[in-house]
Design an enzyme around this catalytic site. Sequence first.
Site, PDB file in Angstrom:
ATOM      1  N   VAL A  42       1.491   1.640   7.565  1.00  0.00           N
ATOM      2  CA  VAL A  42       2.141   0.139   8.401  1.00  0.00           C
ATOM      3  C   VAL A  42       1.080  -0.995   8.692  1.00  0.00           C
ATOM      4  O   VAL A  42       0.066  -0.809   8.520  1.00  0.00           O
ATOM      5  CB  VAL A  42       3.022   0.607   9.690  1.00  0.00           C
ATOM      6  N   LYS A  83       0.878   0.768  15.165  1.00  0.00           N
ATOM      7  CA  LYS A  83       0.335   1.958  14.491  1.00  0.00           C
ATOM      8  C   LYS A  83       0.721   3.128  15.578  1.00  0.00           C
ATOM      9  O   LYS A  83       1.189   4.432  15.077  1.00  0.00           O
ATOM     10  CB  LYS A  83      -1.040   2.103  14.286  1.00  0.00           C
ATOM     11  N   MET A 138       0.739  -1.146   0.018  1.00  0.00           N
ATOM     12  CA  MET A 138       0.115   0.104   0.046  1.00  0.00           C
ATOM     13  C   MET A 138       1.135   1.268   0.067  1.00  0.00           C
ATOM     14  O   MET A 138       0.747   1.999  -0.861  1.00  0.00           O
ATOM     15  CB  MET A 138      -1.051   0.135   1.413  1.00  0.00           C
ATOM     16  N   SER A 140      -7.897   0.726   7.802  1.00  0.00           N
ATOM     17  CA  SER A 140      -9.213   0.385   7.237  1.00  0.00           C
ATOM     18  C   SER A 140     -10.197   0.264   8.480  1.00  0.00           C
ATOM     19  O   SER A 140     -11.390   0.510   8.382  1.00  0.00           O
ATOM     20  CB  SER A 140      -9.280  -0.560   6.416  1.00  0.00           C
ATOM     21  N   GLU A 188      -1.706  -3.392  10.053  1.00  0.00           N
ATOM     22  CA  GLU A 188      -2.855  -3.224  10.713  1.00  0.00           C
ATOM     23  C   GLU A 188      -2.736  -3.638  12.183  1.00  0.00           C
ATOM     24  O   GLU A 188      -3.554  -4.652  12.487  1.00  0.00           O
ATOM     25  CB  GLU A 188      -3.912  -3.824   9.884  1.00  0.00           C
ATOM     26  N   GLU A 198     -11.149   6.791   1.039  1.00  0.00           N
ATOM     27  CA  GLU A 198     -12.043   7.378   2.197  1.00  0.00           C
ATOM     28  C   GLU A 198     -11.300   8.224   3.170  1.00  0.00           C
ATOM     29  O   GLU A 198     -10.259   7.920   3.633  1.00  0.00           O
ATOM     30  CB  GLU A 198     -12.545   6.212   2.863  1.00  0.00           C
ATOM     31  N   HIS A 219      -7.969   6.578   3.805  1.00  0.00           N
ATOM     32  CA  HIS A 219      -7.959   4.891   3.440  1.00  0.00           C
ATOM     33  C   HIS A 219      -8.163   4.719   2.241  1.00  0.00           C
ATOM     34  O   HIS A 219      -8.991   5.204   1.555  1.00  0.00           O
ATOM     35  CB  HIS A 219      -9.156   4.420   4.439  1.00  0.00           C
ATOM     36  N   ASN A 266      -6.520  -1.363  -2.217  1.00  0.00           N
ATOM     37  CA  ASN A 266      -5.622  -2.130  -2.835  1.00  0.00           C
ATOM     38  C   ASN A 266      -5.845  -2.467  -4.407  1.00  0.00           C
ATOM     39  O   ASN A 266      -7.015  -3.005  -4.412  1.00  0.00           O
ATOM     40  CB  ASN A 266      -5.371  -3.388  -1.900  1.00  0.00           C
ATOM     41  N   ASN A 293     -15.194  -1.202   3.395  1.00  0.00           N
ATOM     42  CA  ASN A 293     -14.753  -2.520   4.014  1.00  0.00           C
ATOM     43  C   ASN A 293     -15.959  -3.072   4.672  1.00  0.00           C
ATOM     44  O   ASN A 293     -16.163  -4.352   4.710  1.00  0.00           O
ATOM     45  CB  ASN A 293     -13.596  -2.411   4.730  1.00  0.00           C
TER      46      ASN A 293
HETATM   47  N1  CAA Z   1      -0.756  -3.168  -8.559  1.00  0.00           N
HETATM   48  C1  CAA Z   1      -0.671  -2.110  -9.517  1.00  0.00           C
HETATM   49  N2  CAA Z   1      -1.199  -2.249 -10.629  1.00  0.00           N
HETATM   50  C2  CAA Z   1      -2.006  -3.306 -10.984  1.00  0.00           C
HETATM   51  C3  CAA Z   1      -2.070  -4.557 -10.147  1.00  0.00           C
HETATM   52  C4  CAA Z   1      -1.437  -4.387  -8.859  1.00  0.00           C
HETATM   53  N3  CAA Z   1      -1.205  -5.267  -7.861  1.00  0.00           N
HETATM   54  N4  CAA Z   1      -2.678  -5.603 -10.727  1.00  0.00           N
HETATM   55  C5  CAA Z   1      -2.957  -4.873 -11.775  1.00  0.00           C
HETATM   56  N5  CAA Z   1      -2.523  -3.742 -11.916  1.00  0.00           N
HETATM   57  C6  CAA Z   1      -2.976  -2.845 -13.102  1.00  0.00           C
HETATM   58  C7  CAA Z   1      -2.222  -3.412 -14.500  1.00  0.00           C
HETATM   59  O1  CAA Z   1      -0.875  -3.037 -14.536  1.00  0.00           O
HETATM   60  C8  CAA Z   1      -3.303  -2.741 -15.421  1.00  0.00           C
HETATM   61  O2  CAA Z   1      -2.647  -1.467 -15.520  1.00  0.00           O
HETATM   62  P1  CAA Z   1      -2.906  -0.688 -16.913  1.00  0.00           P
HETATM   63  O3  CAA Z   1      -4.271  -0.690 -17.418  1.00  0.00           O
HETATM   64  O4  CAA Z   1      -2.201   0.405 -16.880  1.00  0.00           O
HETATM   65  O5  CAA Z   1      -2.319  -1.620 -18.041  1.00  0.00           O
HETATM   66  C9  CAA Z   1      -4.572  -2.572 -14.670  1.00  0.00           C
HETATM   67  O6  CAA Z   1      -4.180  -2.658 -13.348  1.00  0.00           O
HETATM   68  C10 CAA Z   1      -5.563  -4.117 -15.395  1.00  0.00           C
HETATM   69  O7  CAA Z   1      -4.815  -4.983 -14.885  1.00  0.00           O
HETATM   70  P2  CAA Z   1      -5.179  -6.316 -15.613  1.00  0.00           P
HETATM   71  O8  CAA Z   1      -5.613  -6.263 -17.011  1.00  0.00           O
HETATM   72  O9  CAA Z   1      -3.935  -7.465 -15.342  1.00  0.00           O
HETATM   73  O10 CAA Z   1      -6.044  -7.066 -14.373  1.00  0.00           O
HETATM   74  P3  CAA Z   1      -7.438  -6.606 -14.241  1.00  0.00           P
HETATM   75  O11 CAA Z   1      -7.948  -5.894 -15.403  1.00  0.00           O
HETATM   76  O12 CAA Z   1      -8.244  -7.887 -13.690  1.00  0.00           O
HETATM   77  O13 CAA Z   1      -7.402  -5.649 -13.039  1.00  0.00           O
HETATM   78  C11 CAA Z   1      -7.495  -5.423 -10.739  1.00  0.00           C
HETATM   79  C12 CAA Z   1      -6.914  -5.979 -11.679  1.00  0.00           C
HETATM   80  C13 CAA Z   1      -7.297  -3.669 -10.918  1.00  0.00           C
HETATM   81  C14 CAA Z   1      -6.797  -5.640  -9.219  1.00  0.00           C
HETATM   82  C15 CAA Z   1      -9.061  -5.598 -10.793  1.00  0.00           C
HETATM   83  O14 CAA Z   1      -9.079  -7.260 -10.882  1.00  0.00           O
HETATM   84  C16 CAA Z   1      -9.554  -5.062  -9.662  1.00  0.00           C
HETATM   85  O15 CAA Z   1     -10.243  -4.270  -9.733  1.00  0.00           O
HETATM   86  N6  CAA Z   1     -10.001  -5.997  -8.530  1.00  0.00           N
HETATM   87  C17 CAA Z   1     -10.660  -5.728  -7.367  1.00  0.00           C
HETATM   88  C18 CAA Z   1      -9.637  -4.968  -6.337  1.00  0.00           C
HETATM   89  C19 CAA Z   1     -10.560  -4.229  -5.010  1.00  0.00           C
HETATM   90  O16 CAA Z   1     -11.631  -4.953  -4.623  1.00  0.00           O
HETATM   91  N7  CAA Z   1      -9.683  -3.835  -4.398  1.00  0.00           N
HETATM   92  C20 CAA Z   1     -10.167  -3.393  -3.084  1.00  0.00           C
HETATM   93  C21 CAA Z   1      -9.624  -4.431  -2.137  1.00  0.00           C
HETATM   94  S1  CAA Z   1     -10.169  -3.721  -0.281  1.00  0.00           S
HETATM   95  C22 CAA Z   1      -9.060  -2.927   0.295  1.00  0.00           C
HETATM   96  O17 CAA Z   1      -8.024  -2.609  -0.272  1.00  0.00           O
HETATM   97  C23 CAA Z   1      -9.365  -2.278   1.507  1.00  0.00           C
HETATM   98  C24 CAA Z   1      -8.706  -2.657   2.788  1.00  0.00           C
HETATM   99  O18 CAA Z   1      -8.485  -2.144   3.677  1.00  0.00           O
HETATM  100  C25 CAA Z   1      -8.294  -4.030   2.763  1.00  0.00           C
END
Ligand code: CAA
Length: 285
Positions: free
Chosen positions: A93, A100, A17, A122, A95, A155, A143, A146, A194
Amino acid sequence: MSKAPPKTLAVVGAGAMGGQIAFQAALHGYDVHLVSRKPERLQTACTDNGELLRRRVEKGKLGAEECEAALARVQASTDLSHIGGCSVVLESVAEDREVKREVLQRISENADVDAIIGTNSSTLSSSLFEQDVRNPQRLLNVHFFNPPLVMQLVEVVRGEHTADATVEAAMRFVSDIGKTPVLVTKETYGFIANRILFIAMQEAFRLVQGGFVTVEDCDLAVRNGLGWPMGPFELADLVGLDVVEAILAEGHAQTGEDRWTPPAILSERVRRGDLGKKSGSGFRT
Ligand code: CAA
């Protein structure tokens, strides 16, 4: 006319992150100090993000000069004393409340007294850490999701004593680095996204644990039936199973509600060290 504040940011914590947050801000003209206790983590953050941004250049989505300028704007350091002079400091850092707390105390000792301090937690509201900073009026949750280079939402969560000016500045900062801020006006467990996501994940865990469906079919159903870009198990692997478990455990601790209790199917994997993408094995990895 008032002068625009300097575009200076410190990000403390250089995991998946923190690293991407730093480079996202650099892409939008911020001079960034990226700080971690672990030099190898800084190295990985710089290498991985360098690759991600250069891939954007290859795909024609980013200019080569713009890319190199952004990479040059990130200064990696193990020394937290360098964060003085930054107008915004983001903590990203582990969770973990005690980790923290310690980091926020050190940030507060080293940052300018009027710097905005954002915690990227989060589940741990900034008000829990009020005693740990010199200026609680400048403290709030900021927030990210990922992967931060891709996910649009941030957020911004007002703490009990966050000043209006701090909320406004944090909202502006998020827009300024190319993200979409939403304001949570009162702290609540899980904030918005979340809170919704992790209940859905809990249902997915129950379905698999109860033998109703496989992990693969559950992901397939959610992708194809609900149009999510990833199924809940793929997403848990991306977020990190230890992080998912910590988020749920915190939900249970804060609300006393059984619906947040981490399920065995998750905790067993965490105990084995199967943490998802980062460890190379998880539900789908
Ligand atoms: N880091 C950085 N960039 C990434 C990446 C990563 N881990 N994974 C994929 N990408 C980028 C790719 O490089 C690509 O970039 P360009 O469009 O510029 O070429 C783009 O994202 C699309 O990648 P892909 O075509 O390989 O794959 P995709 O279309 O399946 O997208 C994804 C990957 C963006 C991760 C998509 O699957 C997605 O949106 N997933 C849901 C993610 C989600 O819900 N996140 C929230 C999690 S909860 C949270 O974070 C909160 C918390 O507090 C825990």
